[in-house]
Design a protein around this motif. Structure first.
Motif, PDB file in Angstrom:
ATOM      1  N   THR A   1      42.255   4.305  56.526  1.00 43.43           N
ATOM      2  CA  THR A   1      42.351   3.336  55.203  1.00 43.43           C
ATOM      3  C   THR A   1      41.561   3.922  54.387  1.00 43.43           C
ATOM      4  O   THR A   1      40.522   3.264  54.239  1.00 43.43           O
ATOM      5  CB  THR A   1      42.044   2.076  56.001  1.00 43.43           C
ATOM      6  OG1 THR A   1      40.967   1.954  57.222  1.00 43.43           O
ATOM      7  CG2 THR A   1      43.470   1.338  56.874  1.00 43.43           C
ATOM      8  N   ARG A   2      40.411   4.765  55.286  1.00 39.81           N
ATOM      9  CA  ARG A   2      39.239   5.022  55.016  1.00 39.81           C
ATOM     10  C   ARG A   2      39.155   5.611  53.424  1.00 39.81           C
ATOM     11  O   ARG A   2      39.790   7.181  53.190  1.00 39.81           O
ATOM     12  CB  ARG A   2      38.306   6.455  55.442  1.00 39.81           C
ATOM     13  CG  ARG A   2      36.540   6.682  55.242  1.00 39.81           C
ATOM     14  CD  ARG A   2      36.178   7.564  55.755  1.00 39.81           C
ATOM     15  NE  ARG A   2      34.870   7.756  55.847  1.00 39.81           N
ATOM     16  CZ  ARG A   2      34.586   8.554  55.088  1.00 39.81           C
ATOM     17  NH1 ARG A   2      35.517   9.107  54.423  1.00 39.81           N
ATOM     18  NH2 ARG A   2      33.487   8.887  54.284  1.00 39.81           N
ATOM     19  N   LYS A   3      38.021   5.344  52.189  1.00 43.44           N
ATOM     20  CA  LYS A   3      38.213   5.629  50.810  1.00 43.44           C
ATOM     21  C   LYS A   3      37.156   6.953  51.015  1.00 43.44           C
ATOM     22  O   LYS A   3      36.522   7.276  51.921  1.00 43.44           O
ATOM     23  CB  LYS A   3      37.288   4.251  50.362  1.00 43.44           C
ATOM     24  CG  LYS A   3      37.854   3.703  50.498  1.00 43.44           C
ATOM     25  CD  LYS A   3      39.440   3.899  49.852  1.00 43.44           C
ATOM     26  CE  LYS A   3      40.107   2.213  49.860  1.00 43.44           C
ATOM     27  NZ  LYS A   3      41.686   2.344  49.167  1.00 43.44           N
ATOM     28  N   PRO A   4      37.524   8.076  50.336  1.00 41.32           N
ATOM     29  CA  PRO A   4      36.201   8.852  49.663  1.00 41.32           C
ATOM     30  C   PRO A   4      34.716   8.283  49.188  1.00 41.32           C
ATOM     31  O   PRO A   4      35.075   7.828  49.048  1.00 41.32           O
ATOM     32  CB  PRO A   4      36.992  10.297  48.919  1.00 41.32           C
ATOM     33  CG  PRO A   4      38.567   9.828  48.564  1.00 41.32           C
ATOM     34  CD  PRO A   4      38.397   8.174  49.268  1.00 41.32           C
ATOM     35  N   GLY A   5      33.952   9.115  50.157  1.00 42.96           N
ATOM     36  CA  GLY A   5      32.959   8.480  49.857  1.00 42.96           C
ATOM     37  C   GLY A   5      31.915   7.313  51.343  1.00 42.96           C
ATOM     38  O   GLY A   5      30.946   6.700  50.746  1.00 42.96           O
ATOM     39  N   SER A   6      32.793   6.990  51.816  1.00 41.28           N
ATOM     40  CA  SER A   6      32.639   5.704  53.030  1.00 41.28           C
ATOM     41  C   SER A   6      31.930   5.869  53.497  1.00 41.28           C
ATOM     42  O   SER A   6      31.682   6.439  54.122  1.00 41.28           O
ATOM     43  CB  SER A   6      34.058   4.985  53.661  1.00 41.28           C
ATOM     44  OG  SER A   6      33.477   3.896  54.220  1.00 41.28           O
ATOM     45  N   ARG A   7      30.459   5.142  53.170  1.00 40.55           N
ATOM     46  CA  ARG A   7      29.331   5.480  53.817  1.00 40.55           C
ATOM     47  C   ARG A   7      28.791   4.156  55.716  1.00 40.55           C
ATOM     48  O   ARG A   7      28.166   4.558  55.673  1.00 40.55           O
ATOM     49  CB  ARG A   7      28.356   5.550  53.483  1.00 40.55           C
ATOM     50  CG  ARG A   7      27.676   4.568  52.109  1.00 40.55           C
ATOM     51  CD  ARG A   7      26.787   4.600  51.543  1.00 40.55           C
ATOM     52  NE  ARG A   7      26.705   3.055  50.793  1.00 40.55           N
ATOM     53  CZ  ARG A   7      25.795   3.505  49.645  1.00 40.55           C
ATOM     54  NH1 ARG A   7      24.905   5.037  48.647  1.00 40.55           N
ATOM     55  NH2 ARG A   7      25.641   2.268  48.403  1.00 40.55           N
ATOM     56  N   ALA A   8      29.300   2.656  54.841  1.00 38.27           N
ATOM     57  CA  ALA A   8      29.178   1.857  56.059  1.00 38.27           C
ATOM     58  C   ALA A   8      29.781   0.982  55.384  1.00 38.27           C
ATOM     59  O   ALA A   8      31.078   0.799  54.889  1.00 38.27           O
ATOM     60  CB  ALA A   8      27.776   1.684  55.819  1.00 38.27           C
ATOM     61  N   ALA A   9      30.301   0.585  57.021  1.00 37.01           N
ATOM     62  CA  ALA A   9      31.134  -1.461  56.178  1.00 37.01           C
ATOM     63  C   ALA A   9      29.941  -2.459  56.500  1.00 37.01           C
ATOM     64  O   ALA A   9      29.582  -2.599  57.476  1.00 37.01           O
ATOM     65  CB  ALA A   9      32.018  -0.954  57.952  1.00 37.01           C
TER      66      ALA A   9
ATOM     67  N   THR B   1      39.481   5.897  39.394  1.00 39.73           N
ATOM     68  CA  THR B   1      39.345   6.905  40.230  1.00 39.73           C
ATOM     69  C   THR B   1      38.090   7.570  40.362  1.00 39.73           C
ATOM     70  O   THR B   1      39.000   8.806  41.445  1.00 39.73           O
ATOM     71  CB  THR B   1      41.035   7.243  40.849  1.00 39.73           C
ATOM     72  OG1 THR B   1      40.916   8.535  39.732  1.00 39.73           O
ATOM     73  CG2 THR B   1      41.999   6.730  40.193  1.00 39.73           C
ATOM     74  N   GLN B   2      37.501   8.050  39.170  1.00 39.78           N
ATOM     75  CA  GLN B   2      36.718   8.601  39.008  1.00 39.78           C
ATOM     76  C   GLN B   2      35.332   9.355  40.440  1.00 39.78           C
ATOM     77  O   GLN B   2      35.648  10.263  41.742  1.00 39.78           O
ATOM     78  CB  GLN B   2      35.584   9.339  37.886  1.00 39.78           C
ATOM     79  CG  GLN B   2      36.668   9.197  36.607  1.00 39.78           C
ATOM     80  CD  GLN B   2      36.724   7.816  36.068  1.00 39.78           C
ATOM     81  OE1 GLN B   2      37.677   7.045  36.999  1.00 39.78           O
ATOM     82  NE2 GLN B   2      36.614   7.466  34.841  1.00 39.78           N
ATOM     83  N   LEU B   3      35.199   7.696  41.053  1.00 41.58           N
ATOM     84  CA  LEU B   3      34.392   7.368  42.394  1.00 41.58           C
ATOM     85  C   LEU B   3      34.568   8.192  43.462  1.00 41.58           C
ATOM     86  O   LEU B   3      34.761   9.091  44.164  1.00 41.58           O
ATOM     87  CB  LEU B   3      33.461   6.892  42.000  1.00 41.58           C
ATOM     88  CG  LEU B   3      32.220   6.353  43.825  1.00 41.58           C
ATOM     89  CD1 LEU B   3      31.527   7.273  43.091  1.00 41.58           C
ATOM     90  CD2 LEU B   3      32.319   4.823  44.180  1.00 41.58           C
ATOM     91  N   LEU B   4      35.673   7.888  43.602  1.00 37.90           N
ATOM     92  CA  LEU B   4      37.149   8.804  44.262  1.00 37.90           C
ATOM     93  C   LEU B   4      37.269  10.092  44.434  1.00 37.90           C
ATOM     94  O   LEU B   4      37.231  10.877  45.886  1.00 37.90           O
ATOM     95  CB  LEU B   4      38.207   7.968  44.906  1.00 37.90           C
ATOM     96  CG  LEU B   4      38.017   6.421  45.343  1.00 37.90           C
ATOM     97  CD1 LEU B   4      39.505   5.931  44.820  1.00 37.90           C
ATOM     98  CD2 LEU B   4      37.522   5.726  46.217  1.00 37.90           C
TER      99      LEU B   4
END
Length: 261
Positions: free
Chosen positions: A114-122, A148-151
């Motif tokens: 379930t992690r998104k690209p660029g995920s750095r923290a919860a 979707t550009q950020l992902l």
């Protein structure tokens, strides 16, 4: 009229889960510090645990203000508002906690699938007060789709990290970006502390072949039709103005007005 609650009402929890975006507000303690407001709009990033606790998946960006402010003082406000349907504004006031990428707490909330690209923290928030207000001044918009550009951008950076060994930091990778951009806030407050040194590999679950949202633009055919229509209207207006000016003179010269008199 504003209403206050000691917890998030069940009816509002269901409404929150249907929203496509939210805003995050935080601030440092110092009077000269920057107050931060950030829009968040990626699908399936915000989650409600219960009426007193929520959390969201914090994606990377050039700023890291929310993490810095929570580390310093914990204060955070989440804002939702209706873009469609009945008007409504919802604020969640709470105390935040940062669980960085690579920690056990992060992994328990955000498994690899379930992690998104660029995920750095919860970012977890213990909500101590909830407020609703009218939202009458919020415009009505139709939701089209999420960008979707950020992902895509951070999936590319993570691909560089995946191509290196666990002891290396690729200069174009996500961890190098964290070191460059996310170690401190604009006010110099500490932000990411452990994520850049994490040995946990960034999983790849992003669909690179998925559709790319595009802004709605006129086709060349529609543009030609509008151009032709506009030109025709301009010509018609000019002819009408000319006739309106010249007709009285013509009728006067032919004696029409005098005969009628």
């Amino acid at each position: 009229m504003a209403k206050y609650y000691d917890e998030i009402p069940e009816s509002l929890i269901e409404w929150v889960r249907k929203q496509h975006m939210f805003w995050v507000a935080s601030a440092p303690l110092g009077p000269g510090g920057h107050v931060n407001v950030s829009p968040k709009g990626t699908a399936d990033c915000f989650h409600v645990v219960n009426s007193h606790r929520v959390w969201y998946q914090d994606l990377s960006g050039s700023g890291v203000e929310t993490i810095s402010h929570i580390r310093e003082n914990g204060r955070i406000t989440i804002l939702f508002h209706s873009f469609e349907g009945p008007p409504r504004i919802l604020r969640l006031y709470g105390i935040g906690t940062v669980y960085e990428y690579g920690t056990q707490e992060y992994e328990s909330l955000i498994p690899p699938e379930t992690r998104k690209p660029g995920s750095r923290a919860a970012i977890a928030i213990d909500v101590y007060q909830c407020q609703t207000s009218c939202g009458y001044a919020v415009p009505i918009y139709d939701f089209v789709t999420h960008r979707t550009q950020l992902l895509r951008s951070f999936d590319l950076k993570e691909s560089h990290d995946r191509a290196t060994t666990s002891t290396e930091i690729h200069p174009k990778g996500l961890k190098a970006y964290w070191i460059l951009k996310n170690l401190s806030s604009v006010d110099g407050l500490p932000a990411l502390q452990t994520a850049p040194d994490s040995k946990v590999p960034c999983p790849s679950t992003f669909d690179k072949e998925g559709p790319r949202p595009k802004l709605h633009r006129l086709s060349s055919r529609d543009a030609d039709i509008l151009s032709t229509t506009g030109a025709a209207l301009a010509v018609g207006f000019a002819i009408g103005a000319l006739v309106a000016t010249a007709l009285p003179r013509i009728l006067s010269a032919t004696g029409y007005f005098s005969i009628r008199a």
